[in-house]
Design a protein around this motif. Sequence first.
Motif, short mmCIF file in Angstrom:
data_model
loop_
_atom_site.label_atom_id
_atom_site.label_comp_id
_atom_site.label_asym_id
_atom_site.label_seq_id
_atom_site.Cartn_x
_atom_site.Cartn_y
_atom_site.Cartn_z
N SER A 181 7.75 -11.95 2.03
CA SER A 181 6.91 -11.35 3.07
C SER A 181 6.46 -12.43 4.06
O SER A 181 6.30 -13.60 3.70
N ARG A 182 6.24 -12.00 5.29
CA ARG A 182 5.80 -12.94 6.32
C ARG A 182 4.41 -13.46 5.99
O ARG A 182 4.10 -14.63 6.22
N SER A 183 3.56 -12.63 5.45
CA SER A 183 2.20 -13.08 5.12
C SER A 183 2.23 -14.15 4.02
O SER A 183 1.46 -15.12 4.08
N TYR A 184 3.12 -14.01 3.06
CA TYR A 184 3.27 -15.02 2.00
C TYR A 184 3.78 -16.33 2.62
O TYR A 184 3.25 -17.41 2.33
N LEU A 185 4.78 -16.24 3.49
CA LEU A 185 5.31 -17.42 4.16
C LEU A 185 4.22 -18.12 4.97
O LEU A 185 4.09 -19.34 4.94
N SER A 186 3.42 -17.34 5.66
CA SER A 186 2.32 -17.90 6.45
C SER A 186 1.35 -18.68 5.57
O SER A 186 0.93 -19.78 5.91
N LYS A 187 1.02 -18.13 4.42
CA LYS A 187 0.10 -18.81 3.51
C LYS A 187 0.72 -20.07 2.92
O LYS A 187 0.03 -21.06 2.69
N LEU A 188 2.04 -20.06 2.71
CA LEU A 188 2.73 -21.27 2.25
C LEU A 188 2.65 -22.36 3.32
O LEU A 188 2.41 -23.52 3.02
N GLU A 189 2.88 -21.97 4.57
CA GLU A 189 2.84 -22.94 5.67
C GLU A 189 1.43 -23.47 5.94
O GLU A 189 1.28 -24.57 6.45
N LYS A 190 0.43 -22.71 5.59
CA LYS A 190 -0.95 -23.17 5.74
C LYS A 190 -1.39 -24.01 4.54
O LYS A 190 -2.44 -24.65 4.58
N GLY A 191 -0.60 -23.96 3.47
CA GLY A 191 -0.95 -24.71 2.27
C GLY A 191 -2.01 -24.05 1.43
O GLY A 191 -2.64 -24.70 0.60
N THR A 192 -2.22 -22.75 1.62
CA THR A 192 -3.24 -22.05 0.84
C THR A 192 -2.68 -21.42 -0.44
O THR A 192 -3.47 -21.07 -1.31
N TYR A 193 -1.37 -21.30 -0.54
CA TYR A 193 -0.74 -20.76 -1.75
C TYR A 193 0.17 -21.81 -2.36
O TYR A 193 0.76 -22.62 -1.66
N TYR A 194 0.27 -21.76 -3.68
CA TYR A 194 1.25 -22.58 -4.39
C TYR A 194 2.59 -21.85 -4.35
O TYR A 194 2.65 -20.62 -4.34
N VAL A 195 3.67 -22.62 -4.33
CA VAL A 195 5.00 -22.04 -4.26
C VAL A 195 5.69 -22.18 -5.61
O VAL A 195 5.48 -23.15 -6.32
N SER A 196 6.53 -21.21 -5.96
CA SER A 196 7.28 -21.28 -7.20
C SER A 196 8.64 -21.94 -6.95
O SER A 196 9.12 -22.01 -5.82
N ILE A 197 9.24 -22.42 -8.03
CA ILE A 197 10.57 -23.02 -7.95
C ILE A 197 11.57 -22.00 -7.40
O ILE A 197 12.45 -22.35 -6.60
N LYS A 198 11.43 -20.76 -7.80
CA LYS A 198 12.34 -19.71 -7.33
C LYS A 198 12.28 -19.58 -5.80
O LYS A 198 13.32 -19.50 -5.13
N ILE A 199 11.09 -19.59 -5.25
CA ILE A 199 10.93 -19.46 -3.79
C ILE A 199 11.40 -20.72 -3.08
O ILE A 199 12.01 -20.65 -2.01
N ILE A 200 11.16 -21.90 -3.67
CA ILE A 200 11.68 -23.13 -3.07
C ILE A 200 13.20 -23.04 -2.96
O ILE A 200 13.78 -23.37 -1.93
N GLY A 201 13.84 -22.58 -4.02
CA GLY A 201 15.30 -22.43 -4.00
C GLY A 201 15.76 -21.45 -2.94
O GLY A 201 16.73 -21.70 -2.21
N ARG A 202 15.06 -20.35 -2.82
CA ARG A 202 15.42 -19.33 -1.84
C ARG A 202 15.26 -19.86 -0.42
O ARG A 202 16.12 -19.66 0.44
N LEU A 203 14.15 -20.56 -0.15
CA LEU A 203 13.92 -21.13 1.17
C LEU A 203 14.93 -22.23 1.49
O LEU A 203 15.43 -22.32 2.61
N ALA A 204 15.24 -23.07 0.50
CA ALA A 204 16.22 -24.15 0.70
C ALA A 204 17.59 -23.56 1.05
O ALA A 204 18.26 -24.03 1.97
N ASP A 205 18.00 -22.54 0.31
CA ASP A 205 19.28 -21.89 0.60
C ASP A 205 19.28 -21.29 2.00
O ASP A 205 20.25 -21.44 2.75
N THR A 206 18.22 -20.63 2.37
CA THR A 206 18.13 -19.98 3.67
C THR A 206 18.14 -20.99 4.81
O THR A 206 18.79 -20.78 5.83
N LEU A 207 17.44 -22.10 4.61
CA LEU A 207 17.37 -23.14 5.65
C LEU A 207 18.51 -24.14 5.56
O LEU A 207 18.61 -25.05 6.38
N ASP A 208 19.36 -23.99 4.54
CA ASP A 208 20.52 -24.86 4.32
C ASP A 208 20.11 -26.32 4.18
O ASP A 208 20.64 -27.21 4.85
N VAL A 209 19.12 -26.54 3.31
CA VAL A 209 18.67 -27.90 2.99
C VAL A 209 18.56 -28.02 1.47
O VAL A 209 18.55 -27.02 0.75
N LYS A 210 18.46 -29.24 0.99
CA LYS A 210 18.23 -29.47 -0.43
C LYS A 210 16.75 -29.21 -0.72
O LYS A 210 15.89 -29.51 0.12
#
Length: 75
Positions: free
Chosen positions: A32-61
Amino acid sequence: MDLRETFATNLRRLRNARRWSQDELAFEAEISRSYLSKLEKGTYYVSIKIIGRLADTLDVKPAEFLKRPAKTAAR
């Protein structure tokens, strides 16, 4: 800067480098965009699963999200 702030800064930097809006990245990463926004603000902790998903989407390690910014020399 703690790791959550480092992650948030790098996530925002990597998204902006692609010139994607939060909506575009959220859609592509299937979060969700609201979850992404909170991640970018540093107010939410991120899970390994989401890190993997974001890395794949952004094509980075996944480690790119935890790189500390280079220190600049004092003036």
